[in-house]
Design a protein around this motif. Sequence first.
Motif, mmCIF file in Angstrom:
data_model
loop_
_atom_site.group_PDB
_atom_site.id
_atom_site.type_symbol
_atom_site.label_atom_id
_atom_site.label_comp_id
_atom_site.label_asym_id
_atom_site.label_seq_id
_atom_site.Cartn_x
_atom_site.Cartn_y
_atom_site.Cartn_z
ATOM 1 N N UNK A 60 0.815 -1.225 0.000
ATOM 2 C CA UNK A 60 0.000 0.000 0.000
ATOM 3 C C UNK A 60 0.847 1.272 0.000
ATOM 4 N N UNK A 61 2.072 1.186 0.496
ATOM 5 C CA UNK A 61 2.933 2.362 0.488
ATOM 6 C C UNK A 61 4.389 1.952 0.661
ATOM 7 N N UNK A 62 5.286 2.855 0.271
ATOM 8 C CA UNK A 62 6.713 2.632 0.495
ATOM 9 C C UNK A 62 7.249 3.733 1.398
ATOM 10 N N UNK A 63 8.328 3.404 2.123
ATOM 11 C CA UNK A 63 8.941 4.334 3.068
ATOM 12 C C UNK A 63 10.442 4.353 2.827
ATOM 13 N N UNK A 64 11.003 5.551 2.794
ATOM 14 C CA UNK A 64 12.456 5.717 2.762
ATOM 15 C C UNK A 64 12.810 6.673 3.892
ATOM 16 N N UNK A 65 13.757 6.261 4.725
ATOM 17 C CA UNK A 65 14.139 7.089 5.875
ATOM 18 C C UNK A 65 15.657 7.048 6.027
ATOM 19 N N UNK A 66 16.236 8.194 6.360
ATOM 20 C CA UNK A 66 17.685 8.267 6.541
ATOM 21 C C UNK A 66 18.001 9.086 7.784
ATOM 22 N N UNK A 67 19.061 8.680 8.467
ATOM 23 C CA UNK A 67 19.553 9.400 9.641
ATOM 24 C C UNK A 67 20.895 10.025 9.280
ATOM 25 N N UNK A 68 21.056 11.312 9.621
ATOM 26 C CA UNK A 68 22.273 12.043 9.306
ATOM 27 C C UNK A 68 22.901 12.615 10.572
ATOM 28 N N UNK A 69 24.216 12.650 10.563
ATOM 29 C CA UNK A 69 24.973 13.351 11.613
ATOM 30 C C UNK A 69 25.359 14.720 11.052
ATOM 31 N N UNK A 70 24.848 15.781 11.705
ATOM 32 C CA UNK A 70 25.075 17.143 11.202
ATOM 33 C C UNK A 70 26.055 17.929 12.071
ATOM 34 N N UNK A 71 26.808 17.238 12.889
ATOM 35 C CA UNK A 71 27.626 17.926 13.884
ATOM 36 C C UNK A 71 28.685 18.837 13.264
ATOM 37 N N UNK A 72 29.038 18.611 11.993
ATOM 38 C CA UNK A 72 30.054 19.469 11.352
ATOM 39 C C UNK A 72 29.459 20.347 10.249
ATOM 40 N N UNK A 73 28.128 20.410 10.191
ATOM 41 C CA UNK A 73 27.483 21.079 9.039
ATOM 42 C C UNK A 73 27.045 22.510 9.309
#
Length: 554
Positions: A60-73
Amino acid sequence: MLKQLYIKNFTLIDELNIDFHPGFSVITGETGAGKSIILGAIHLLLGQRADTRQIKEGRSKCIVEAHFDLSTCHLEDFFQNSNIDYDASDCILRREVSSNGKSRAFINDTPVSLTLMRECGELLVDIHSQHQNLLLQKEDFQMNVVDIIADDKPLLDDYKHHYADYLQAVHKYEEQKKIIAQNRDQEEFLRFQYNELDKANLQADEQESLESQVQTLSHIEDIKSALFQTTSLLNNDDNGAVNLVKNAADSLQNLVDVYPEIQDAAQRLESAGIELKDIADEVDHKLENIDFDPQQLQQMNDRLDELYSLEKKFHASGVNELIDQRDQLKQEIANIDCSDDFLADLEEAMSVAHDNCAKIGQRLSEARLHAAKKIEAEMHQRLVPLGIPKVRFSIDIQHTDCQPMGLDKISFLFSANSSTPLQPVAQVASGGEIARVMLSLKAMISGAVKLPTIIFDEIDTGVSGRVAEKMAETMREMAQQHRQVIAITHLPQIAAGGTSHYKVSKEETSEGTVSTMRELSEKERVREIAQMLSGSDISQAAIDNAQALLDAQK
């Protein structure tokens, strides 16, 4: 950097949850195994338009999820301005696509627009695919490379501000010039219209006043009759209302001494009598002074007819609007009379705006010229080890008049050998040479842009052997500058250069074809690279060669 990627029900992927590491990672797999699917999922996460065909069949649906480390951004301002919670250690981007065509985007569990997700994604990941090599044909891409190295954003923003002022001055001049030309073509008609309205001697709210007076004069007989009847009823000597009330008040007043309680009523009746007498006098006065002048009524009607005719002719809703049109015509005629002086002033303002823009543009050109020399030198240093020993790379900067991005027209010129003249890189470079030029450009500008994650999708097209090893070294060098580099590759020399190695594979199950991805151990890496070297039949020589490639990178 990208820490974790979760994909569910996306094309051939049932469910995938995989961790990524800092440094240089490689992704390998046979053609058709699903590497493009992984990349497609990341594209979806970064704001690409969704397609329900991307949902795995039967889901019925698709999911895309990502985790990022932004400590230097240093992205605190972006999240604050977007009203999104900020967690530098764990930023979560999620995209959901339903089979009914609806798509939802989230950043840190906050629903966001696709535009905002795209803006965020551009700050986190740069995906270089094969079609991006076509960017070398585009002048704006070449200009952007020079501007990045020149670090001229404040100067470019200042130029764009002055260029906008210049465009506005040009538009104002051209628009007014057009209006004056049109007005001159119909000057006689404009003067005729103005004279007609001016001769009418229009007065604000005149029409309402005339209409009220005509209304009164048109009913003069009814008014006089009513006034006369009222006077008779009030002032009749025997039974007029004034005398009757006065007599009644006198009667009550005579009772006050013997009947004190009636005093208030007597005083009120006396006051009413006085008021009634005033009313009778006022009505009588109006009756004596009212008069009917047929000629005056005719004059008023004639004036109203004139006003109605003008309103119809000039499509106005009233006299006040006619006055506005008269004043506008007067201004247009005045503009015609002094149009040469007015245009001269606008032309001077346009010239000043152009000079201000050109002055900033000249400073921008100087910054670009300095950056171009730096780029030429660094590109030579990078391309020679990549198997183009006789390379010549030059940036041709031609000066133009004020344009949206400055005073410059930029072209990247290239020659792979000393006997071939320099020509635009996209016209003369082979596929492999373009890949190496793009990699060198990306490596050079990545230090200036500071993007946390760069993904190369088969940047190695058209190269092999020692050149591929040098390309791997370039990507490792990029990864050592506090950023994450991920390369999707078919070449064992590049695969061996990664500090982390992932394999995408495809298998048949009872529910159909499924793509998977997993991180390889050191032993598994040896066999994967050996297979890339020798094909499906892995020989001991291929294994030894694979181990040697890996050892050379340690």
